[in-house]
Design a protein around this motif. Structure first.
Motif, PDB file in Angstrom:
ATOM      1  N   ALA A   1       0.834  -1.208   0.000  1.00 44.43           N
ATOM      2  CA  ALA A   1       0.000   0.000   0.000  1.00 44.43           C
ATOM      3  C   ALA A   1       0.866   1.255   0.000  1.00 44.43           C
ATOM      4  O   ALA A   1       0.558   2.228  -0.691  1.00 44.43           O
ATOM      5  CB  ALA A   1      -0.934  -0.002   1.203  1.00 44.43           C
TER       6      ALA A   1
ATOM      7  N   TRP B   1     -13.045   3.985   1.413  1.00 45.90           N
ATOM      8  CA  TRP B   1     -13.142   4.059  -0.045  1.00 45.90           C
ATOM      9  C   TRP B   1     -11.871   3.519  -0.683  1.00 45.90           C
ATOM     10  O   TRP B   1     -10.761   3.791  -0.235  1.00 45.90           O
ATOM     11  CB  TRP B   1     -13.336   5.492  -0.493  1.00 45.90           C
ATOM     12  N   THR B   2     -12.035   2.782  -1.773  1.00 50.33           N
ATOM     13  CA  THR B   2     -10.892   2.312  -2.531  1.00 50.33           C
ATOM     14  C   THR B   2     -10.331   3.470  -3.351  1.00 50.33           C
ATOM     15  O   THR B   2     -10.997   4.498  -3.540  1.00 50.33           O
ATOM     16  CB  THR B   2     -11.291   1.174  -3.485  1.00 50.33           C
ATOM     17  N   GLN B   3      -9.144   3.283  -3.866  1.00 52.02           N
ATOM     18  CA  GLN B   3      -8.547   4.349  -4.674  1.00 52.02           C
ATOM     19  C   GLN B   3      -9.367   4.599  -5.941  1.00 52.02           C
ATOM     20  O   GLN B   3      -9.548   5.742  -6.341  1.00 52.02           O
ATOM     21  CB  GLN B   3      -7.110   4.006  -5.038  1.00 52.02           C
ATOM     22  N   GLU B   4      -9.879   3.566  -6.539  1.00 50.62           N
ATOM     23  CA  GLU B   4     -10.706   3.738  -7.742  1.00 50.62           C
ATOM     24  C   GLU B   4     -11.980   4.517  -7.416  1.00 50.62           C
ATOM     25  O   GLU B   4     -12.408   5.370  -8.193  1.00 50.62           O
ATOM     26  CB  GLU B   4     -11.037   2.381  -8.365  1.00 50.62           C
ATOM     27  N   HIS B   5     -12.585   4.222  -6.286  1.00 45.43           N
ATOM     28  CA  HIS B   5     -13.777   4.961  -5.856  1.00 45.43           C
ATOM     29  C   HIS B   5     -13.449   6.435  -5.658  1.00 45.43           C
ATOM     30  O   HIS B   5     -14.205   7.323  -6.070  1.00 45.43           O
ATOM     31  CB  HIS B   5     -14.324   4.349  -4.574  1.00 45.43           C
ATOM     32  N   ARG B   6     -12.307   6.708  -5.033  1.00 42.70           N
ATOM     33  CA  ARG B   6     -11.895   8.094  -4.797  1.00 42.70           C
ATOM     34  C   ARG B   6     -11.647   8.820  -6.115  1.00 42.70           C
ATOM     35  O   ARG B   6     -12.086   9.964  -6.288  1.00 42.70           O
ATOM     36  CB  ARG B   6     -10.635   8.130  -3.926  1.00 42.70           C
TER      37      ARG B   6
END
Length: 198
Positions: A35, A86-91
């Motif tokens: 990460a 939140w996932t990075q894609e969601h962000r």
């Protein structure tokens, strides 16, 4: 701290003293190496993209400034979003959906840092960034349900497409390099263990 701020916003009370906050194991707060590497690559690519945009003749400085503003806003909100799970894609998708808000949120931070030298920019960033984190932690990026006169019909604009492409490329290179390095280390380990047996 972000968790306590979020809980304070939701319930109006903080469980800082009621919880076992100070006695939790330290490893719950330590990110994994993967990460950390992913975040390092992401922000390195943000810097690379802003610098590449700056080099475009005539409009590069404007494009670089706008991208820097969005990245600064993303960086300010990231603490809140990580706490929300939140996932990075969601962000990234959320930023693309609400690009005008994040552009506006990041402009003051970019004005303080974008046009200065690296040393002065770093000093201004260190001074102003905590303020932006606090503003982001209490900000609401969507209108309340009572504000019917304000309709958000923004289309999602893939303004972070270049950033996603750079991340995918960099992470695939790291993965391939890591696999080759891991294979070499395993081969060396096997040779060492065979040498001990013989």
């Amino acid at each position: 701290m972000a968790k306590q701020t979020t809980q304070l916003q939701r319930t109006g009370t903080s469980s800082l003293y009621a919880s076992n906050f100070y006695t939790r194991p330290l490893d719950l707060y330590q990110p994994t190496m993967a990460a950390t590497l992913k975040l390092f690559v992401f922000y390195g690519n943000c810097t690379l993209l802003v610098n590449l945009l700056r080099r475009i003749p005539y409009i590069g400085v404007i494009l670089g400034f706008m991208m820097n503003s969005i990245v600064m806003a993303y960086y300010s909100f990231e603490y809140k979003w990580i706490e929300l799970g939140w996932t990075q894609e969601h962000r990234l998708s959320f930023v693309e959906q609400h690009w005008a808000y994040f552009l506006g949120f990041g402009i003051p931070a970019s004005l303080f840092t974008f046009f200065l030298s690296s040393l002065r920019s770093g000093a201004m960033f260190a001074f102003t960034f905590p303020i932006f984190i606090m503003m982001a932690s209490i900000a609401t990026t969507t209108p309340s349900m009572n504000d019917n006169q304000y309709q958000y019909n923004h289309k999602r604009i893939p303004i972070l497409f270049g950033l996603r492409a750079l991340n995918k490329l960099a992470l695939s290179i790291i993965q391939v390099t890591h696999i080759k390095l891991f294979d070499r280390l395993m081969d060396q380990s096997k040779k060492d263990s065979l040498g001990k047996l013989v």
